[in-house]
Design an enzyme around this catalytic site. Structure first.
Site, mmCIF file in Angstrom:
data_model
loop_
_atom_site.group_PDB
_atom_site.id
_atom_site.type_symbol
_atom_site.label_atom_id
_atom_site.label_comp_id
_atom_site.label_asym_id
_atom_site.label_seq_id
_atom_site.Cartn_x
_atom_site.Cartn_y
_atom_site.Cartn_z
ATOM 1 C CB SER A 157 -0.954 -0.047 1.202
ATOM 2 O OG SER A 157 -1.963 0.915 1.100
ATOM 3 C CD GLU A 250 -5.742 -2.565 -4.904
ATOM 4 O OE1 GLU A 250 -5.563 -1.716 -4.004
ATOM 5 O OE2 GLU A 250 -4.978 -3.516 -5.114
ATOM 6 C CG HIS A 280 -5.438 -2.235 -0.544
ATOM 7 N ND1 HIS A 280 -4.747 -1.519 -1.489
ATOM 8 C CD2 HIS A 280 -4.874 -1.921 0.656
ATOM 9 C CE1 HIS A 280 -3.813 -0.786 -0.900
ATOM 10 N NE2 HIS A 280 -3.863 -1.019 0.399
#
Length: 308
Positions: A157, A250, A280
């Site tokens: 991320s 996502e 994600h």
């Protein structure tokens, strides 16, 4: 087609408010500091529900300057080959505690030890604090007589975005790069202009508006399109081999696709994997469903091969 286990897992995540006996998700203003604090608390609470570490995993705390960090090793791993792990959390959350279990999976899968470090978080510490801390962690590794050819960067991320930004900064400073990098759902465009921010808005598990709010918390008064904030806008020539995973459902999907395409045009050896119908950072959910297990296995093999 997704496996039955994956479909059930996705259903539970998408309807977690119902499972908590709530008709709909409570709206949150992610631009507020209270929302950031609440998010941090939720991340740490979530870590409590993680399974205990496998008995062969050992944790060795260490301090890099003033940064908390820890070695995550097994009886079969040594410190001469290292995963330098960049944790996610939107640049506003994340600790060794919240990501220890995830990193242990990469260690188990690759048989390569990891150094997990905590960089300073926004909004208390805006850009370039996190980047400075990431560079410090890498320099510390090199000071331990560890060769760059034995280091693989891994991040998820926002940590994936920080990982890529760190590669750009190291290259620009003419410092030898690690041998490879693997990133999961990396944030590469904090201006949030990818088409998937629109097309996947209703399918994505991330709270609406959170990514752009976190971007502003992190960037402070800086331009969101700066390459060290949004690596997509940088010159990608000279980067090491990259492995990129993202979920097909996502909003960050196109951050990975666009970055991979640009990197390939720049001559970078890059492999992109999009998990159709998945979310994600889905590989860290291994071994809960086959697609995540397969992805984690492939990432482990990539790390192992890169450090041989």
């Amino acid at each position: 087609m997704l496996s039955l286990k994956a479909r059930l897992f996705c259903f539970m995540l998408k309807h977690r408010n119902i499972l908590r006996f709530k008709r709909k998700k409570d709206p949150i203003d992610w631009n507020t500091y209270d929302a950031v604090l609440g998010f941090r608390q939720d991340v740490e609470k979530g870590a409590r529900f993680a399974k205990k570490l496998p008995p062969d995993i050992k944790i060795l705390p260490v301090t890099i300057g003033e940064l908390p960090a820890e070695w995550i090793l097994t009886s079969q791993t040594k410190k001469n080959k290292v995963i330098l792990y960049f944790h996610g959390g939107g640049y506003v959350s994340g600790t060794c505690n919240s990501h220890r279990m995830h990193v242990a999976k990469f260690v188990k899968g690759s048989k390569v030890g990891a150094l997990l470090f905590e960089y300073r978080l926004a909004p208390e510490h805006t850009f370039p604090a996190a980047l400075e801390d990431a560079l410090a962690a890498y320099h510390w590794l090199l000071s331990q007589d560890i060769s760059p050819s034995s280091v693989v960067f891994v991040g998820d991320s926002a940590g994936g975005g920080l990982c890529l930004a760190t590669l750009l900064a190291l290259r620009d400073q003419s410092i030898q790069l690690p041998t490879a990098a693997a990133v999961l759902s990396p944030v590469t465009d904090f201006t949030c202009t990818g088409e998937s921010y629109k097309t996947n808005l209703k399918k994505c598990l991330a709270p609406e508006g959170s990514t752009l709010a976190f971007a502003k918390h992190y960037a402070g008064n800086n331009d969101l399109s700066l390459p060290y904030i949004s690596p997509l806008f940088g010159d990608l020539q000279g980067l090491p081999p990259l492995l990129i995973y993202a979920g097909g459902d996502e909003t960050l999907r196109d951050d990975s696709i666009r970055f991979a395409n640009k990197a390939e045009k720049a001559g970078v050896d890059v492999r992109l994997e999009i998990g159709k119908g998945l979310f994600h950072c889905y590989p860290v959910c291994a071994p809960l469903f086959p697609e995540a297990t397969q992805a984690m296995s492939e990432i482990g093999q990539f790390i192992k091969k890169a450090t041989e």
